[in-house]
Design a protein around this motif. Sequence first.
Motif, PDB file in Angstrom:
ATOM      1  N   VAL A  54       0.867  -1.171   0.000  1.00  0.00           N
ATOM      2  CA  VAL A  54       0.000   0.000   0.000  1.00  0.00           C
ATOM      3  C   VAL A  54       0.908   1.225   0.000  1.00  0.00           C
ATOM      4  N   ARG A  55       0.800   2.038  -1.040  1.00  0.00           N
ATOM      5  CA  ARG A  55       1.670   3.207  -1.175  1.00  0.00           C
ATOM      6  C   ARG A  55       0.872   4.481  -0.925  1.00  0.00           C
ATOM      7  N   ARG A  56       1.416   5.337  -0.072  1.00  0.00           N
ATOM      8  CA  ARG A  56       0.734   6.569   0.281  1.00  0.00           C
ATOM      9  C   ARG A  56       1.746   7.704   0.420  1.00  0.00           C
ATOM     10  N   SER A  57       1.246   8.944   0.327  1.00  0.00           N
ATOM     11  CA  SER A  57       2.051  10.134   0.576  1.00  0.00           C
ATOM     12  C   SER A  57       1.756  10.653   1.975  1.00  0.00           C
ATOM     13  N   TYR A  58       2.791  11.083   2.673  1.00  0.00           N
ATOM     14  CA  TYR A  58       2.576  11.709   3.987  1.00  0.00           C
ATOM     15  C   TYR A  58       2.903  13.201   3.951  1.00  0.00           C
ATOM     16  N   GLY A  59       3.266  13.702   2.764  1.00  0.00           N
ATOM     17  CA  GLY A  59       3.574  15.116   2.599  1.00  0.00           C
ATOM     18  C   GLY A  59       3.433  15.506   1.147  1.00  0.00           C
ATOM     19  N   ASP A  60       3.767  16.744   0.845  1.00  0.00           N
ATOM     20  CA  ASP A  60       3.588  17.271  -0.505  1.00  0.00           C
ATOM     21  C   ASP A  60       4.750  16.964  -1.442  1.00  0.00           C
ATOM     22  N   PRO A  62       7.348  14.796  -3.563  1.00  0.00           N
ATOM     23  CA  PRO A  62       7.241  13.458  -4.161  1.00  0.00           C
ATOM     24  C   PRO A  62       8.017  12.380  -3.413  1.00  0.00           C
ATOM     25  N   GLN A  63       9.034  12.778  -2.663  1.00  0.00           N
ATOM     26  CA  GLN A  63       9.828  11.792  -1.927  1.00  0.00           C
ATOM     27  C   GLN A  63       9.250  11.468  -0.549  1.00  0.00           C
ATOM     28  N   GLN A  64       8.242  12.197  -0.143  1.00  0.00           N
ATOM     29  CA  GLN A  64       7.621  11.954   1.160  1.00  0.00           C
ATOM     30  C   GLN A  64       6.525  10.899   1.010  1.00  0.00           C
ATOM     31  N   ILE A  65       6.966   9.659   0.889  1.00  0.00           N
ATOM     32  CA  ILE A  65       6.056   8.548   0.625  1.00  0.00           C
ATOM     33  C   ILE A  65       6.372   7.381   1.550  1.00  0.00           C
ATOM     34  N   VAL A  66       5.376   6.522   1.732  1.00  0.00           N
ATOM     35  CA  VAL A  66       5.565   5.267   2.447  1.00  0.00           C
ATOM     36  C   VAL A  66       4.992   4.142   1.598  1.00  0.00           C
ATOM     37  N   ALA A  67       5.598   2.976   1.711  1.00  0.00           N
ATOM     38  CA  ALA A  67       5.077   1.765   1.081  1.00  0.00           C
ATOM     39  C   ALA A  67       4.981   0.708   2.169  1.00  0.00           C
ATOM     40  N   VAL A  68       3.773   0.231   2.438  1.00  0.00           N
ATOM     41  CA  VAL A  68       3.539  -0.677   3.554  1.00  0.00           C
ATOM     42  C   VAL A  68       3.273  -2.086   3.033  1.00  0.00           C
ATOM     43  N   TYR A  69       4.098  -3.025   3.472  1.00  0.00           N
ATOM     44  CA  TYR A  69       3.982  -4.435   3.105  1.00  0.00           C
ATOM     45  C   TYR A  69       3.502  -5.221   4.329  1.00  0.00           C
ATOM     46  N   ARG A  70       2.568  -6.161   4.100  1.00  0.00           N
ATOM     47  CA  ARG A  70       2.108  -7.035   5.177  1.00  0.00           C
ATOM     48  C   ARG A  70       2.318  -8.490   4.794  1.00  0.00           C
ATOM     49  N   PRO A  71       2.706  -9.323   5.764  1.00  0.00           N
ATOM     50  CA  PRO A  71       2.813 -10.756   5.471  1.00  0.00           C
ATOM     51  C   PRO A  71       1.426 -11.357   5.282  1.00  0.00           C
ATOM     52  N   GLY A  91      17.901   7.336  -3.459  1.00  0.00           N
ATOM     53  CA  GLY A  91      17.180   6.203  -2.893  1.00  0.00           C
ATOM     54  C   GLY A  91      15.682   6.404  -2.955  1.00  0.00           C
ATOM     55  N   SER A  92      14.952   5.303  -2.883  1.00  0.00           N
ATOM     56  CA  SER A  92      13.496   5.342  -2.927  1.00  0.00           C
ATOM     57  C   SER A  92      12.935   4.101  -2.249  1.00  0.00           C
ATOM     58  N   PRO A  93      11.818   4.236  -1.518  1.00  0.00           N
ATOM     59  CA  PRO A  93      11.183   3.055  -0.936  1.00  0.00           C
ATOM     60  C   PRO A  93      10.817   2.011  -1.983  1.00  0.00           C
ATOM     61  N   ALA A  94      10.572   2.439  -3.212  1.00  0.00           N
ATOM     62  CA  ALA A  94      10.169   1.514  -4.265  1.00  0.00           C
ATOM     63  C   ALA A  94      11.232   0.462  -4.548  1.00  0.00           C
ATOM     64  N   ASP A  95      12.483   0.731  -4.168  1.00  0.00           N
ATOM     65  CA  ASP A  95      13.584  -0.172  -4.484  1.00  0.00           C
ATOM     66  C   ASP A  95      13.902  -1.166  -3.371  1.00  0.00           C
ATOM     67  N   TYR A  96      13.198  -1.090  -2.251  1.00  0.00           N
ATOM     68  CA  TYR A  96      13.589  -1.850  -1.073  1.00  0.00           C
ATOM     69  C   TYR A  96      12.553  -2.886  -0.640  1.00  0.00           C
TER      70      TYR A  96
END
Length: 311
Positions: A54-60, A62-71, A91-96
């Motif tokens: 689940v990818r969301r923005s926490y700020g304005d 473009p780099q202020q993003i989170v990607a949440v993975y669940r088992p 770096g980017s959360p998309a790569d990790y």
Amino acid sequence: MSVRLAASLTLGLVAVAALGAAATYAWAVRNQSVATLDWIDSRFARPVATLPPVRRSYGDDPQQIVAVYRPAGVANPPLVIFIHGGGWQNGSPADYGFVARAFAQGGYATALVGYRLGDAGRFPAMLEDSAAAVRWLLDHASELGVSTETLLLSGHSAGAYNAVMLALDRQWLGREGVPDDIVKGVAALAGPYDFYPWDSDYSRAAFGGWSDPRQTQPIAFARGDAPPLLLVTGDADETVRPRNSQVLAARQAELGARAEIRVLPGFSHAGTLTHLARPFDRDRREIDAVMTFFDSIALNPASAAVQAAVS
């Protein structure tokens, strides 16, 4: 997929594995493609699958993003917030995603956090953003289907710096109205914690203009009532020297806090990241240490306070 293409892909993966973790990561960074490491990892099955992030923005920004993975198959799993490295420049959360897939094997959800980089991310912006992401994740935990009762932080390199600073210097989470005791532990991989005078072009670019360098150093905020720390480093790390982890662990222990250190023989700076990814995780020393540390807290929330008291 044709048999020929499948065979070619398999041979390619075997060849990549033969390069070794450090060489693969060095190639990926050189080509601005940590995503390649993530892609390689995704070709290998793991016992516990992860749901689509689940990818969301926490700020304005473009780099202020989170990607949440669940088992998959785990209801309301405990949350690890992982902050990526890249010298505060890239770096980017998309790569990790491979980090989240690794942590999912222990039953943990992972939020991969991005933050402003380069000139926009100079100190203290990277800490302001990391704290804002924690606040956002706390506020949205229920809709994300994760538990923050035993919130854990982690990160690699520059991201490990961010995570440790949030845990030690109360002001950053405090400015976001985050309770002081919300972070229950930090697993920090190859992070810089005592690096003034500035020891690289990256640190000069990110911190060089700050009027009081001491305010930028995690070692300056060591405290006995800090959350437990696991500091992982490699004895072959020439980018962020093991001394950073050693002096911080020693100072925390001196003050009565729980601080564990793992200096992994033969691990380079790259190795402390790539050994979380398949096929390089066949060397289990790092991931087992991290999972054992997480479990010591998440499976026994009172352990942090008890262990600090008896240190």
